[in-house]
Design a protein around this motif. Structure first.
Motif, PDB file in Angstrom:
ATOM      1  N   MET A 955       0.808  -1.214   0.000  1.00 35.89           N
ATOM      2  CA  MET A 955       0.000   0.000   0.000  1.00 35.89           C
ATOM      3  C   MET A 955       0.844   1.267   0.000  1.00 35.89           C
ATOM      4  N   ILE A 956       1.915   1.308   0.784  1.00 39.08           N
ATOM      5  CA  ILE A 956       2.753   2.508   0.826  1.00 39.08           C
ATOM      6  C   ILE A 956       3.345   2.773  -0.550  1.00 39.08           C
ATOM      7  N   ARG A 957       3.868   1.766  -1.171  1.00 35.93           N
ATOM      8  CA  ARG A 957       4.490   1.923  -2.493  1.00 35.93           C
ATOM      9  C   ARG A 957       3.492   2.447  -3.514  1.00 35.93           C
ATOM     10  N   GLU A 958       2.302   1.869  -3.520  1.00 33.29           N
ATOM     11  CA  GLU A 958       1.298   2.298  -4.488  1.00 33.29           C
ATOM     12  C   GLU A 958       0.888   3.754  -4.262  1.00 33.29           C
ATOM     13  N   LEU A 959       0.756   4.157  -3.014  1.00 29.93           N
ATOM     14  CA  LEU A 959       0.338   5.529  -2.729  1.00 29.93           C
ATOM     15  C   LEU A 959       1.444   6.532  -3.018  1.00 29.93           C
ATOM     16  N   LEU A 960       2.694   6.139  -2.829  1.00 23.84           N
ATOM     17  CA  LEU A 960       3.795   7.013  -3.216  1.00 23.84           C
ATOM     18  C   LEU A 960       3.809   7.222  -4.729  1.00 23.84           C
ATOM     19  N   ILE A 961       3.561   6.164  -5.456  1.00 27.70           N
ATOM     20  CA  ILE A 961       3.524   6.273  -6.914  1.00 27.70           C
ATOM     21  C   ILE A 961       2.375   7.172  -7.361  1.00 27.70           C
ATOM     22  N   SER A 962       1.211   6.997  -6.747  1.00 26.33           N
ATOM     23  CA  SER A 962       0.067   7.805  -7.149  1.00 26.33           C
ATOM     24  C   SER A 962       0.283   9.277  -6.805  1.00 26.33           C
ATOM     25  N   PHE A 963       0.975   9.553  -5.703  1.00 20.10           N
ATOM     26  CA  PHE A 963       1.324  10.939  -5.377  1.00 20.10           C
ATOM     27  C   PHE A 963       2.213  11.520  -6.469  1.00 20.10           C
ATOM     28  N   LYS A 964       3.190  10.757  -6.917  1.00 18.57           N
ATOM     29  CA  LYS A 964       4.084  11.226  -7.971  1.00 18.57           C
ATOM     30  C   LYS A 964       3.321  11.485  -9.262  1.00 18.57           C
ATOM     31  N   LYS A 965       2.402  10.616  -9.589  1.00 19.60           N
ATOM     32  CA  LYS A 965       1.625  10.805 -10.814  1.00 19.60           C
ATOM     33  C   LYS A 965       0.719  12.029 -10.721  1.00 19.60           C
ATOM     34  N   ALA A 966       0.170  12.270  -9.532  1.00 19.08           N
ATOM     35  CA  ALA A 966      -0.793  13.358  -9.382  1.00 19.08           C
ATOM     36  C   ALA A 966      -0.122  14.721  -9.295  1.00 19.08           C
ATOM     37  N   THR A 967       1.049  14.778  -8.690  1.00 22.92           N
ATOM     38  CA  THR A 967       1.689  16.077  -8.445  1.00 22.92           C
ATOM     39  C   THR A 967       2.895  16.337  -9.340  1.00 22.92           C
ATOM     40  N   GLY A 968       3.462  15.295  -9.909  1.00 27.38           N
ATOM     41  CA  GLY A 968       4.673  15.460 -10.688  1.00 27.38           C
ATOM     42  C   GLY A 968       5.931  15.464  -9.853  1.00 27.38           C
ATOM     43  N   ASP A 969       5.825  15.342  -8.554  1.00 24.90           N
ATOM     44  CA  ASP A 969       6.977  15.351  -7.667  1.00 24.90           C
ATOM     45  C   ASP A 969       6.934  14.127  -6.775  1.00 24.90           C
ATOM     46  N   LYS A 970       8.112  13.631  -6.458  1.00 29.85           N
ATOM     47  CA  LYS A 970       8.166  12.553  -5.481  1.00 29.85           C
ATOM     48  C   LYS A 970       8.161  13.167  -4.082  1.00 29.85           C
ATOM     49  N   PRO A 971       7.545  12.503  -3.132  1.00 34.17           N
ATOM     50  CA  PRO A 971       7.514  13.057  -1.772  1.00 34.17           C
ATOM     51  C   PRO A 971       8.919  13.190  -1.195  1.00 34.17           C
TER      52      PRO A 971
END
Length: 1151
Positions: A955-971
């Motif tokens: 779950m953590i990995r998937e949500l990090l990826i979706s954040f990157k896709k949505a914002t264009g930046d990695k957390p």
């Protein structure tokens, strides 16, 4: 595991009583600077790159990259997709915001990720049309066509065995294809997990390949030149990339905190630490099992090497005030505490019998053999004294005599052998050092002794249950119906605080079984009078209900005068009483139960057509007619309460703050701790006044609304505001909608008027909402919900199909008491039809108010992808440690099944913000796990694949990826709020879940380890805060509770660690319960003011209502998300869903 989009503004405490909907939303983001340089696994904000340059990145091994483990295949539609919309994409088609659904996901096939254009796969591409199919079939989703052109395809991993699954991602436009060429794996295989995309709209290309020694890998980004250049050595074909393992310690530590990590051996340590020592020694942060590591991380030798963060000073923001807390100062005794092991033979399991044995021993031998000591006993294996006994080991003989039956017959005697042996000493000096901050670990043994001592007297007077004590004499009993009643009681616990030892006392209530005759109990349970139906046998359904309610209940017989023998019910006999026979002598002479009671006791059984109670075991069953049995008083009801019983219980427990405070003080007075012989023996003195605590009231945040409204900004007052003269900051679009009614006798005109008023309110609030439905409202039979829904949906789609459109919203009118109808409806809409639904109760249709319509419009907006409001400080980048760098906020919780449901799984939910810097939209993931397992098992996982080895996921990995896709930046920063963790589980949860977060980050990019702050949120505690002066109207809200924003980080908090109490919401009924936040890990170096203000502000971003809520948006969503998923699961399993309990956030049915 299932995934869904949940807007951060969904769910809330001000929901209209008839609205029951989950949220769903679109992704919104803005352009941001490129990610910062990474060095040695640590992000350095100062190392900003010049234009045209970027940080060098060494090539990683197989399975790494900012693309999910299942590259998404998409063809628009809404049959349950991830980020889906009218073409399945991000503002695809006519600019429609995407909507969320929930889709299971499993392992990926061997494919490459090409979000735009056609598939680029080794083999033929997979296309998915239609709703999910059964096991083994490809899963297909139909969507709105992509601008009347070829469908966009995202290639995803198969669901289960052979089942394909796709996720709806972000299309980039209408024509130009975007390509992501991932670097192939070493050893010649194509890489399965390409690096994460950089841009948001314009085409980007990522060109990668195996690098030779000395070659640099180049990424050509879409938002300017983002080229890592340098002269590092990349991995060769013979040498897979190696990942430096992050250490399991704080990234940065204050000097005084670091000093505390050097601990000495002590007899007083946390029990959790000892239990976890072996586990901790084996912890490794390797992300790939098959990947050799160049260096081994430094692993603590024991949990003592891990220290929770120290308090970084007390907060200063806000208006200072003084509140009262239900904590009573306890003076630390100055006596030596000794622990003795107790062995009782023959061994008994009842604590009551054990206490009776030890009580008899003390009465017999206190002066002669115990040196005059009055020991405290825990009811099991331990005995405690204030000072040593005159021996180290001694054996005693005790005889227990049963109470007489009044007939003069000989009473039963039982002999016991007791051995008392010295075990240890509990040194109070260590406790004193801990309270003054000179020792980091709380000596749990000493605290346990003091707690047992103070429980001795209440245990002898009342019925102990857990840490609470109940009695029929503590307040008036209240009937809950169906043979249950509510008993009042109090909670008591000794706690270490900044003011020293504190006794926390709070009022509590719970359900007990009424001490009725079993026949009367059955009549109450079935809610029927059997006086005219004694000759009729019970139905099968009645027998099942009676058996469930009575199993395990203790009864006493009433047909033998004063001899009240007690038995525990095992079940009901399969035959009726008149059919039951048993042998009465060795020759096998049979006699009926009716005959036996008549001849032996002169008792005539009336209910001969009813079964008997079966007591004892299966080998030697004993039959008792129901009418000769009475339920023993003082038995707590541990099974599930129904809706009416919960409502009645809430009415009893709902006390205004002033009344609750008076009851607490009355309880302290009744307990008379100053006269307690055990407290006096051990030298414990309890103050009888509430503690006065310094507090602060944090200011509410400014909220931003749309510029076209008359009011563009809003400052909440006393935790609430309204939508008058305001428009949603991002209004959603509903052009095609319909309505179905499941309530008889509702005039068509009333339904049409309600729909018109709701559509008008949505338009006034800022949405684009069509005034007319696709088809006129229709009626559906509640007992045929699936058939009615599908018929209505297909009628609407026949019209929309010609226009190449889809249904945006389905409005559903439900009965006020709808039982399982709501769960069935949501299951069908979410998992089969793929349509957004909004449920409304019929009482609001018949009597509509503007406030109710405004609340419903807020929920509809977030479901169709809109946003209601955002924090002004967020869009102006003024939130410290959040808006300065890309920050992701997680919320996680685990919901466990109700007592008695031994086979049901626990449900874990994790949500994460997706729209930095606004932090108002959240995506969510959910998974089922082992029964009552608190650790979230699927935060990170490695799934074995025969062709690619271990594939990272979770779950953590998937949500990090979706954040990157949505914002264009990695957390570049992670804030993780975790709910539902008790103090005894702090170490275990921190080790497991922090390790999972680090592994998930490492699996995405070598050396990627953003700093983590891990905060536990506790609501199930018993600390209550009261206004110092209830008559001062400026210091309380309308319910008499403390003002929203009240924060306490002194006196009643932990002596040294970083924790605080925050009451962020205004009370509605009863006494407000503040949330307790305890920081277990902090690599971001939050100050008290920064974390408290952030947490308080997040409680105002809950968009299902215009009120602040008790816990932040990050966690409220996980609660609502879990509740919705549990509801669907129960419905799928054909259980009747329990969905009417008051939610701790919105006091109503949430979805």
């Amino acid at each position: 595991m299932k995934r869904t989009d949940i807007p951060g503004s969904s769910g809330g405490s001000g929901e209209g009583p008839g609205s029951q909907e989950p949220g769903s939303g679109r992704r919104v983001g803005s352009q941001h600077p490129p990610p910062l340089q990474q060095q040695g696994g640590t992000l350095h904000p100062s190392a900003l790159q010049q234009e045209g340059s970027a940080p060098q990145q060494q090539g990683g091994g197989a399975g790494r990259g900012w693309s999910s483990a299942n590259p998404y295949q998409q063809q628009g539609g809404r049959g349950g997709g991830y980020y889906q919309s009218r073409g399945g994409g991000y503002y695809q088609g006519r600019g429609q915001p995407p909507r969320g659904g929930m889709i299971p996901q499993q392992t990926a096939p061997q494919m490459e990720y090409r979000p735009r254009g056609g598939p680029h796969v080794r083999g033929e591409s997979q296309q998915f049309h239609g709703r999910p199919q059964g096991r083994g079939e490809s899963q297909q989703y139909h969507g709105r066509p992509q601008g009347r052109s070829e469908p966009q395809q995202y290639h995803g991993r198969p669901q289960g065995r052979g089942e394909s699954q796709q996720y709806y991602g972000r299309p980039q436009g209408r024509g130009e294809p975007q390509q992501y060429h991932s670097r192939p794996q070493w050893r010649g295989e194509p890489q399965q997990y390409p690096s994460w995309p950089q841009g948001r709209g314009e085409p980007q290309q990522y060109h990668g390949g195996p690098q030779g020694r000395g070659e640099s890998q180049q990424y050509h980004g879409g938002r300017g030149a983002y080229r890592p250049v340098g002269h590092g050595v990349g991995p060769s074909a013979a040498e897979p990339s190696r990942l430096p393992l992050p250490e399991l310690h704080q990234a940065t530590q204050e000097p005084d905190q670091a000093a505390l990590t050097c601990t000495s051996e002590s007899s007083s340590s946390r029990p959790a630490e000892v239990a976890l020592t072996e586990q901790i020694q084996k912890i490794t942060l390797q992300t790939e099992i098959t990947e050799p590591a160049t260096s081994q991380a430094e692993v603590p030798a024991s949990s003592k090497a891990i220290r929770f963060p120290l308090r970084p000073g007390k907060g200063k923001s806000g208006i200072s005030c003084v509140v009262k807390a239900n904590h009573f100062f306890a003076e630390l005794p100055n006596k030596d505490l000794h622990q003795y092991d107790v062995s009782i033979t023959p061994e008994v399991t009842s604590r009551g019998v054990n206490r009776a044995v030890m009580g008899q021993l003390v009465n017999n031998y206190r002066e002669s053999h115990l040196g005059g000591r009055l020991p405290a006993y825990d009811g099991r294996k331990s005995l405690y004294t204030a000072g040593p006994l005159p021996f180290t080991s001694k054996e005693f003989q005790v005889t227990l005599v049963d109470e007489g039956d009044g007939t003069g017959a000989e009473r039963r005697q039982r002999n016991f052998r007791i051995v008392i042996k010295l075990a240890a000493r509990a040194d109070l000096h260590h406790l004193e050092m801990f309270l003054t901050g000179r020792q980091p670990d709380a000596p749990q043994e000493a605290l346990q002794v003091l707690d047992i001592v103070l429980r001795e007297m209440p245990t002898s007077r009342y019925t102990p249950i857990g840490r609470s004590f109940y009695s029929a004499d503590l307040g008036r009993k209240q009937s809950l119906g169906e043979g249950l009643e509510c008993w009042r009681g109090f909670y008591q616990s000794i706690r270490p605080t900044q003011m020293g030892l504190s006794l926390n006392i709070d009022m509590s209530s719970t359900a007990f079984i009424e001490p009725l005759g079993v026949i009367d109990f059955v009549q109450h349970l079935l809610n029927r009078d059997f006086s005219d139906a004694l000759s009729r046998p019970l139905s099968d359904s009645d027998r099942v209900k009676i058996k469930r309610a009575l199993r395990g209940v203790k009864v006493e017989v009433t047909h033998r005068g004063n001899m009240r023998r007690k038995y525990r019910i095992a079940g009901l006999t399969p035959n009726t009483t008149r059919e039951l026979t048993f042998p009465v002598d060795e020759r096998g002479t049979m006699k009926t139960v009716v005959q036996y009671f008549q001849e032996t006791y002169g008792f005539t059984i009336q209910h001969t057509n009813w079964p008997c109670l079966q007591v004892g075991n299966q080998q030697r069953p004993n039959y008792l007619p129901m009418e000769v049995c009475k339920i023993v008083e003082g038995q707590r009801y541990t099974k599930r309460l129904n809706e009416r019983q919960i409502t009645a219980l809430l009415k009893v427990t709902c006390q205004r703050p002033q009344d609750r405070e008076k009851d607490i003080l009355r309880t302290v007075c009744q307990n008379a701790y100053h006269a307690d012989p055990y407290a006096r023996e051990f030298g414990i003195k309890i103050n009888d006044e509430l503690a006065f605590v310094d507090a602060r009231i944090l200011p509410p945040p400014w909220l931003k609304y749309h510029e076209t409204g008359r009011e563009k900004d809003c400052l909440p007052s006393v935790g609430q505001w309204n939508m008058m003269n305001k428009k949603m900051i991002n209004g959603g679009r509903v052009n095609k909608w319909s309505c179905i009614n499941f309530v008889r006798n509702v005039p068509e005109s009333a339904t049409n008027r309600f729909c018109h008023d709701l559509a008008q309110m949505c338009r006034i609030s800022g949405m684009e909402f069509a005034m007319e439905p696709v088809i006129p409202p229709t009626y559906g039979r509640p007992d045929q919900v699936e058939r009615a829904l599908k018929a209505h949906y297909h009628d609407a789609m026949r019209i929309l199909h010609e226009e190449h459109k889809e249904l945006d919203l389905l409005i559903v009118i439900l009965p006020d008491n709808n039982g399982s109808l709501y769960g069935d409806l949501k299951r069908i809409c979410e998992t089969e039809l793929g349509v957004v639904s909004q449920c409304c109760l019929v009482k609001h249709v018949n009597k509509t108010s503007k406030q109710y319509l405004a609340n419903v419009s807020l929920k509809i907006n977030v479901k169709v992808g809109g946003r209601n409001t955002v924090l002004v400080d967020a869009i102006s980048r003024r939130i410290p440690l959040v808006t300065d760098r890309p920050t992701i906020i997680f919320g996680a919780d685990v919901t466990h099944p109700h007592p008695g449901e031994d086979s049901s799984p626990s449900i874990a939910a994790v949500v994460a913000s997706q729209d930095w810097p606004e932090i108002t939209k959240y995506a969510g993931l959910v998974c089922a796990q082992a029964h009552r397992q608190e650790l979230i098992e699927e935060l990170f996982k490695l799934e074995p694949d025969p062709r690619r080895g271990n594939v990272p996921g979770g779950m953590i990995r998937e949500l990090l990826i979706s954040f990157k896709k949505a914002t264009g930046d990695k957390p570049e920063r992670i804030i993780f709020y975790r709910d539902g963790v008790s103090e005894g589980q702090f170490y275990q949860v921190l080790f497991h879940e922090l390790e999972a977060i680090r592994k998930a980050c490492s699996s995405l990019e070598p050396g990627y380890q953003p700093p983590v702050t891990f905060v536990v949120v506790q609501k199930r505690h018993h600390t209550r805060l009261f206004a110092s002066n209830h008559a001062d109207r400026s210091s309380v809200d309308r319910s008499g509770n403390i003002l929203p924003g009240t924060v306490v980080d002194s006196k009643i908090c932990h002596p040294t660690e970083f924790d605080f109490y925050l009451c962020s919401h205004a009370g509605i009924q009863g006494t407000s319960r503040p949330a307790h936040y305890h920081v277990l890990w902090d690599e971001n170096n939050f100050t008290a003011d920064t974390l408290q203000t952030l947490t308080n502000n997040l409680c105002y971003t809950y968009a299902r209502c215009t009120r602040s809520v008790s816990i932040g948006n990050f966690h409220g969503l996980s609660l609502h998300f879990q509740k919705f998923v549990v509801l669907l699961m129960l419905t799928l399993l054909s259980f009747r869903p329990f969905n009417s309990a008051a939610c701790i956030l919105c006091s109503s049915r949430c979805f």
